[in-house]
Motif scaffolding. Structure first.
Motif, PDB file in Angstrom:
ATOM      1  N   ALA A  68      -1.077  13.219   2.564  1.00 38.18           N
ATOM      2  CA  ALA A  68      -0.760  14.607   2.213  1.00 38.18           C
ATOM      3  C   ALA A  68      -0.064  14.730   0.850  1.00 38.18           C
ATOM      4  N   ASP A  72      -2.149  17.604  -0.766  1.00 35.59           N
ATOM      5  CA  ASP A  72      -1.579  18.974  -0.743  1.00 35.59           C
ATOM      6  C   ASP A  72      -1.588  19.652  -2.113  1.00 35.59           C
ATOM      7  N   ASP A  76      -3.934  22.973  -3.205  1.00 30.59           N
ATOM      8  CA  ASP A  76      -3.272  24.170  -3.749  1.00 30.59           C
ATOM      9  C   ASP A  76      -3.856  24.534  -5.109  1.00 30.59           C
ATOM     10  N   SER A  83      -0.374  27.103  -0.069  1.00 28.42           N
ATOM     11  CA  SER A  83       0.857  26.316   0.138  1.00 28.42           C
ATOM     12  C   SER A  83       0.753  25.442   1.392  1.00 28.42           C
ATOM     13  N   LYS A  84       1.691  24.510   1.509  1.00 28.50           N
ATOM     14  CA  LYS A  84       1.667  23.542   2.616  1.00 28.50           C
ATOM     15  C   LYS A  84       1.820  24.227   3.979  1.00 28.50           C
ATOM     16  N   HIS A 258      -4.102  24.693   9.575  1.00 24.99           N
ATOM     17  CA  HIS A 258      -3.718  24.697   8.149  1.00 24.99           C
ATOM     18  C   HIS A 258      -4.918  24.362   7.265  1.00 24.99           C
TER      19      HIS A 258
END
Ligand code: ADP
Ligand code: DAR
Ligand code: MG
Length: 350
Positions: A68, A72, A76, A83-84, A258
């Protein structure tokens, strides 16, 4: 080991931008739990291809968690802000689409909307084993035989397909080519063409790619610009395949709230949806840099007529939504519809 050694000064990939020495060191020794993937394998594509735009692929579902710290920031940056703690959102209702303000049929030759899907419990294309890939081909083609109505069709494995048939399908924009050098480096082409193939209905308006860049690419396409009809068929197909995989093999799509639907490339996370038109814009595209900038401002990405890294032909481009996560499927198709309308208006004004 210095991470800078992997990249030339000309490398402008998201991996080079976001893989700091601190993040690289923090990932040393980290292996993903499904296929034992690590950061060095994940960025091999960028080491081999210094012109990568992104430069990283996931080998399994766990890659997006274990690695991640590098995935991540890239997710983005690529998707224009995600966002995370952002949550995936979805809307596949064709009635929510608003039509184009410009008449599209004089400019839009054909429209294609696709999603990727991968099955929980199997590696992604860079990490899947030979045995898993063949097992998956059997599982998926069995599930596809259960489709009915305008979704029903036949599976054609690449193994044993005549070169004449394969070339015709590729030239007619229905079948994929062997993965490019970026996919070669990440291991997605291993054992080619074993376990790969295409399913399609008689009209070739509903197609499914097996074990290309993702385990499934579910595609709805036809001539012209009837976005609603194409989007509706795709939605029905995604649901029908999911139900058949559940019923025949008790398997589900890789998904979390997510990352959305998990894909081998972070550019395809979330919806996995690329909605594209082949559109004739000879005047507007004459100034290529200005045309690309206009598309970028409309959140669109131009490509050549034979897909990624191919050339346009006679002012015809493949134009599609750039982003895939942080927006619903309806919002992404609407981005294309509104963008196409604007591009046509600009072409007519020249
Ligand atoms: P994807 O994002 O689906 O992987 P690629 O660029 O790798 O897209 O290749 C997709 C294939 O689909 C190419 O053969 C391309 O010619 C074809 N294609 C994409 N959009 C259209 C369209 N609107 N009409 C016809 N063919 C299309
Ligand atoms: N060519 C690779 C991947 C970019 C996105 N395209 C995919 N996933 N087919 C790059 O890093 O530029
Ligand atoms: Mg592709």
């Amino acid at each position: 080991m210095s991470v800078d050694q992997y990249f030339t000064p000309e490398n402008q990939s998201l991996v080079k931008t976001y893989l700091t020495q601190e993040i690289y060191d923090s990932l040393k020794g980290v292996k993903t739990k499904d296929v034992g993937y690590d950061v060095d394998i994940a960025i091999q594509t960028c080491k081999d291809n210094q012109d990568s735009g992104v430069g990283i692929y996931a080998g399994d579902e766990d890659s997006y968690f274990a690695l991640a710290p590098i995935f991540d920031p890239i997710i983005d940056a690529y998707h224009g802000g995600y966002s995370k703690d952002a949550k995936h959102k979805s809307d596949m209702d064709p009635s929510h689409l608003k039509g184009s303000e410009e008449k599209v049929d004089d400019f839009v030759i054909s429209t294609r909307i696709r999603v990727g899907r991968n099955i929980r419990g199997y590696g992604l294309s860079p990490g899947i084993s030979r045995e898993q890939r063949s097992e998956l081909e059997k599982l998926l083609t069995n599930a596809l035989t259960k489709l009915t109505g305008d979704l029903s069709g036949k599976y054609f494995p690449l193994l044993g397909m005549s070169e004449t048939d394969r070339i015709k399908l590729v030239e007619d924009h229905f079948l994929f080519k062997k993965g490019d050098r970026f996919l070669e480096s990440c291991g997605a082409n291993r054992d080619w063409p074993e376990g790969r193939g295409i399913f399609h209905n008689d009209k070739k308006t509903f197609l499914v790619w097996i074990n290309e860049e993702d385990q499934l690419r579910i595609i709805s396409m036809q001539s012209g610009g009837d976005f609603v009809e194409i989007f509706d068929r795709l939605g029905r197909g995604i649901k029908a395949i999911e139900a058949s995989i559940k019923a025949t093999a008790d398997k589900v799509y890789m998904f979390n709230d997510h990352h959305g639907f998990i894909h081998s490339c972070p550019t395809n996370l979330g919806t996995g949806m690329r909605a594209s038109v082949h559109i004739k814009l000879p005047k507007l595209s004459a100034d290529k840099d200005k045309f690309y900038k206009t598309c970028a401002d409309l959140k669109l990405q131009p490509r050549g007529v034979h897909g990624e890294h191919s050339e346009s032909k006679g002012g015809i481009y493949d134009v599609s939504n750039k982003h895939r996560i942080g927006y619903t499927e309806v919002e992404l198709v609407q981005t294309l519809i509104d963008g196409v309308s604007k591009l046509i208006a600009l072409e007519k004004a020249l």
